[in-house]
Design a protein around this motif. Structure first.
Motif, mmCIF file in Angstrom:
data_model
loop_
_atom_site.group_PDB
_atom_site.id
_atom_site.type_symbol
_atom_site.label_atom_id
_atom_site.label_comp_id
_atom_site.label_asym_id
_atom_site.label_seq_id
_atom_site.Cartn_x
_atom_site.Cartn_y
_atom_site.Cartn_z
ATOM 1 N N ARG A 139 -9.090 6.301 2.815
ATOM 2 C CA ARG A 139 -10.129 6.535 1.815
ATOM 3 C C ARG A 139 -10.615 5.192 1.273
ATOM 4 N NH1 ARG A 139 -5.498 9.660 -1.298
ATOM 5 N NH2 ARG A 139 -4.196 7.896 -1.921
ATOM 6 N N ALA A 140 -11.820 5.201 0.732
ATOM 7 C CA ALA A 140 -12.457 3.985 0.233
ATOM 8 C C ALA A 140 -13.011 4.238 -1.161
ATOM 9 C CB ALA A 140 -13.571 3.539 1.165
ATOM 10 N N LEU A 141 -12.993 3.208 -1.985
ATOM 11 C CA LEU A 141 -13.605 3.256 -3.312
ATOM 12 C C LEU A 141 -14.876 2.418 -3.275
ATOM 13 C CD1 LEU A 141 -13.570 3.986 -6.337
ATOM 14 C CD2 LEU A 141 -12.194 1.920 -6.720
ATOM 15 N N VAL A 142 -16.007 3.043 -3.575
ATOM 16 C CA VAL A 142 -17.307 2.370 -3.609
ATOM 17 C C VAL A 142 -17.659 2.187 -5.081
ATOM 18 C CG1 VAL A 142 -19.728 2.505 -2.928
ATOM 19 C CG2 VAL A 142 -17.956 3.489 -1.454
ATOM 20 N N THR A 143 -17.737 0.944 -5.545
ATOM 21 C CA THR A 143 -17.812 0.726 -6.975
ATOM 22 C C THR A 143 -18.577 -0.554 -7.301
ATOM 23 O OG1 THR A 143 -16.452 0.723 -8.995
ATOM 24 C CG2 THR A 143 -15.598 -0.512 -7.099
ATOM 25 N N THR A 144 -18.520 -0.983 -8.558
ATOM 26 C CA THR A 144 -19.182 -2.191 -9.036
ATOM 27 C C THR A 144 -18.160 -3.046 -9.775
ATOM 28 O OG1 THR A 144 -19.775 -1.359 -11.239
ATOM 29 C CG2 THR A 144 -21.267 -0.811 -9.420
ATOM 30 N N PRO A 145 -18.456 -4.336 -9.991
ATOM 31 C CA PRO A 145 -17.510 -5.176 -10.739
ATOM 32 C C PRO A 145 -17.174 -4.616 -12.123
ATOM 33 C CG PRO A 145 -19.095 -6.559 -9.626
ATOM 34 C CD PRO A 145 -19.560 -5.133 -9.433
ATOM 35 N N PHE A 146 -18.171 -4.095 -12.822
ATOM 36 C CA PHE A 146 -17.914 -3.549 -14.156
ATOM 37 C C PHE A 146 -16.995 -2.330 -14.088
ATOM 38 C CE2 PHE A 146 -19.195 -0.426 -17.439
ATOM 39 C CZ PHE A 146 -18.732 -1.106 -18.550
ATOM 40 N N HIS A 147 -17.282 -1.393 -13.195
ATOM 41 C CA HIS A 147 -16.434 -0.206 -13.074
ATOM 42 C C HIS A 147 -15.034 -0.579 -12.596
ATOM 43 C CE1 HIS A 147 -20.323 2.320 -12.404
ATOM 44 N NE2 HIS A 147 -20.040 2.195 -13.680
ATOM 45 N N LEU A 148 -14.956 -1.547 -11.684
ATOM 46 C CA LEU A 148 -13.657 -1.947 -11.136
ATOM 47 C C LEU A 148 -12.796 -2.589 -12.216
ATOM 48 C CD1 LEU A 148 -11.952 -2.077 -8.587
ATOM 49 C CD2 LEU A 148 -13.018 -4.275 -8.053
ATOM 50 N N LYS A 149 -13.389 -3.449 -13.022
ATOM 51 C CA LYS A 149 -12.621 -4.096 -14.085
ATOM 52 C C LYS A 149 -12.144 -3.077 -15.105
ATOM 53 C CE LYS A 149 -12.694 -8.057 -17.205
ATOM 54 N NZ LYS A 149 -13.464 -9.250 -17.656
ATOM 55 N N THR A 150 -13.006 -2.136 -15.463
ATOM 56 C CA THR A 150 -12.619 -1.075 -16.399
ATOM 57 C C THR A 150 -11.458 -0.270 -15.842
ATOM 58 O OG1 THR A 150 -14.892 -0.923 -17.223
ATOM 59 C CG2 THR A 150 -13.441 0.937 -17.672
ATOM 60 N N LEU A 151 -11.504 0.023 -14.546
ATOM 61 C CA LEU A 151 -10.448 0.796 -13.901
ATOM 62 C C LEU A 151 -9.118 0.042 -13.944
ATOM 63 C CD1 LEU A 151 -9.761 3.319 -12.172
ATOM 64 C CD2 LEU A 151 -10.363 1.954 -10.162
ATOM 65 N N LEU A 152 -9.137 -1.237 -13.626
ATOM 66 C CA LEU A 152 -7.902 -2.015 -13.568
ATOM 67 C C LEU A 152 -7.327 -2.266 -14.958
ATOM 68 C CD1 LEU A 152 -8.840 -4.602 -10.798
ATOM 69 C CD2 LEU A 152 -7.538 -2.481 -10.567
ATOM 70 N N LEU A 153 -8.187 -2.372 -15.971
ATOM 71 C CA LEU A 153 -7.709 -2.600 -17.337
ATOM 72 C C LEU A 153 -7.142 -1.336 -17.983
ATOM 73 C CD1 LEU A 153 -10.503 -4.930 -18.781
ATOM 74 C CD2 LEU A 153 -8.126 -5.550 -18.311
#
Length: 575
Positions: free
Chosen positions: A239-253
């Motif tokens: 599976r793959a996650l298609v995202t943006t830097p803003f969404h990715l940072k929010t997810l990791l935080l």
């Protein structure tokens, strides 16, 4: 029989009973998709273009495919607001019809067709004898879609794509992805995307990558970290996650436990190497960044943890040529699926005709005390500070002591302004270290995570006005302003009433000041001290008063105060 080169398939070759999409963990087969398309297409009007407002990705692509089969283009606006739809009607006429999957969504002045979530045939069922697995062939030069992005005026600007362009765009990306992942094809890969499907990146890297590249996609659009984790867990690997830097940072935080993925795709803004490495470690997948634009589609890629250099897809080439509006070089991409050479609004360093470094948007470059940088570069370092959840630099119109001073806005509840400034001193040239850091709760980002220049400007002015900080804006007086014809021959000057009108317009552009004064403020005092000539640059300074709710103003020309005065929300006796 020789295939017709003027026709291209709606879907890449694939098992008709394999999943094309997943909805809440339930697979939707290719056979069912084709049956749903065949069922919807005859229901569409004979004429006009489809405005596809579906939020569910499966419903969206059923609507877009049915429109293609029927011979219609699909218009993809950035939102479904009434004013957006009204502008579409103004620019495209009354022949538009809307495709929606939310029965409650209204489309004033536009015919509406609600896409029902039909059950479709069961796997292996030929649908009453009909060959529901037959893939429609589409005219390659057919106008398939127009991506609509909001320009500076707010009016949607269309970027038309033919089916050949969309198909070629995806084909070169598939080739690169398979090479990086060391896979013969993308069959079996499921895409979970946080970006809206009406956006060019969301369209290319979710539904079209599945349809034309052999993968599958999750039909939802998870936004909150818990929803993203749940969506990933609901689909099988790979599976793959298609995202943006803003969404990715929010997810990791967020600290939420995340399912493992095999691939992470990111686009819409450059990603820092630190965040890329953190994402690969947390999600255990390969992270690839995609570079492109609405005009060009996706044209290049890089693995951020290995290199800062981008490499173009397929046979796409890039070259520099003079002639930009600011006199600087323009960078032109051409070849492969691009129907014509396409300039990018970015500043690049070309290593050869296929490899480059990205410095930032051409309109992103700033000059401070004779030094040049880009807001993207400054934002990169600001957001790389541990404890900064989100941040953005803003360069106001203000000119103090002849030097423009940048301001940093941050979402960083655990850090003081002094700590942030100290960290930036280790990363930036001294002239770009902000004199002021403003803490905010959040930014007015779009669904893709983008923070537009216009939105940041309005946000910054509102934030500064709320705490009583003077707001400074610039306005250039046109040399051919009609008022100069009668004021006065040989010695033209701008009438005082028009200078006051510019002050009022400046107040309207700052929500906090407009709320303070109301729609119809009273001019309590005004003094005209110097003439305003053709071509003058007016520096308008607005000072919220500590008490009384008034706003004082000074209008300077070349450092000299031309007009000074005061507006109040209620009538006062002039002084």
């Amino acid at each position: 029989m020789t295939p017709n080169p003027g026709l291209l398939p709606l879907l890449a070759e694939r098992d008709p009973d394999a999943p094309l999409a997943w909805r809440a963990g339930v697979p939707l087969s290719t056979r069912q998709f084709l049956a749903d398309v065949a069922r919807l297409a005859p229901q569409l009007p004979a004429q006009g273009a489809a405005v596809n407002l579906c939020s569910d990705r499966y419903d969206f692509i059923v609507g877009m495919a049915a429109a293609l089969v029927r011979g219609h283009a699909s218009l993809l606006p950035p939102d479904a607001r009434a004013d957006t739809l009204s502008r579409l009607r103004e620019s495209h006429g009354d022949g538009l019809f809307a495709l929606v999957d939310d029965p409650a969504l209204q489309t004033p002045g536009m015919a509406r067709l609600v896409i029902e979530k039909a059950a479709g045939p069961a796997p292996g069922d030929a649908g009453g004898g009909a060959d529901t697995a037959a893939v429609p062939m589409i005219d390659a030069e057919r106008h398939a879609a127009s991506l609509l992005t909001s320009g500076s005026t707010g009016a949607p600007q269309p970027h038309a794509k033919t089916w050949r362009t969309l198909t070629g765009d995806v084909a070169v990306a598939v080739e690169r992805l398979c090479r990086v992942l060391d896979l013969p094809s993308l069959a079996g890969l499921t895409l979970v995307a946080t970006v809206p499907v009406q956006h060019s990146y969301g369209l290319e890297s979710s539904v079209l990558l599945a349809m034309l590249g052999g993968a599958a996609f999750d039909s939802g659009r998870p936004f909150f970290p818990a929803d993203v984790a749940q969506a990933l867990a609901s689909v099988p690997r790979p599976r793959a996650l298609v995202t943006t830097p803003f969404h990715l940072k929010t997810l990791l935080l967020s600290g939420i436990a995340l399912p493992e993925v095999d691939l992470i795709l990111s686009a819409t803004a450059p990603l820092s190497p630190q965040l890329a490495a953190q994402a690969e470690q947390a999600l255990h997948g390969v992270l690839l960044e995609i570079y492109g634009s609405t005009e060009s589609g996706q044209v290049a890629m890089r693995r951020t943890t290995e290199t800062e250099v981008w490499e173009t897809f397929g046979e796409i080439r890039v070259h520099a040529e003079p002639g930009g509006e600011d006199g600087n070089e323009r960078f032109i991409f051409s070849g492969d699926f691009l129907p014509e050479p396409t300039p990018m609004a970015d500043v690049l360093e070309l290593l050869d005709e296929r490899r480059f470094r990205l410095f930032g948007r051409a309109n992103d470059l700033i000059h401070v005390a004779g030094r040049r940088s880009s807001l993207a570069h400054l934002n990169y370092h600001l957001n790389s500070i541990p404890g900064v959840d989100d941040g953005a630099f803003w360069l106001p119109d203000e000119v103090a002591d002849g030097v423009v001073r940048p301001i940093a806005f941050v979402v960083a509840p655990e850090l003081t302004a002094a700590v942030i400034v100290a960290a930036l001193r280790q990363r930036l040239e001294p002239v770009f270290v902000p004199r002021r850091v403003v803490h905010v709760k959040s930014f007015p980002r779009e669904g893709t995570g983008k923070l537009t220049v216009r939105a940041l400007r309005e946000f910054a002015l509102a934030q500064l006005a709320e705490d009583g900080t003077p707001v400074r804006l610039l306005h250039t007086v046109p040399v051919d302003h009609p008022a100069f014809a009668g004021h006065f021959p040989g010695q033209p000057l701008l009438p005082g009433a028009l200078v006051l009108a510019e002050v009022q317009e400046a107040i309207r552009r700052v929500p906090a000041l407009l709320a303070r004064l109301g729609a119809h403020p009273t001019l309590a005092a005004a003094k005209f001290l110097a003439p305003v000539r053709p071509g003058a640059v007016l520096a308008i300074e607005l000072n919220p008063e500590a008490s009384g709710g008034g706003v004082r103003f000074d209008v300077r020309c070349d450092g000299v105060v031309a007009v000074t005065g005061r507006w109040t929300p209620v009538a006062e006796s002039p002084r």
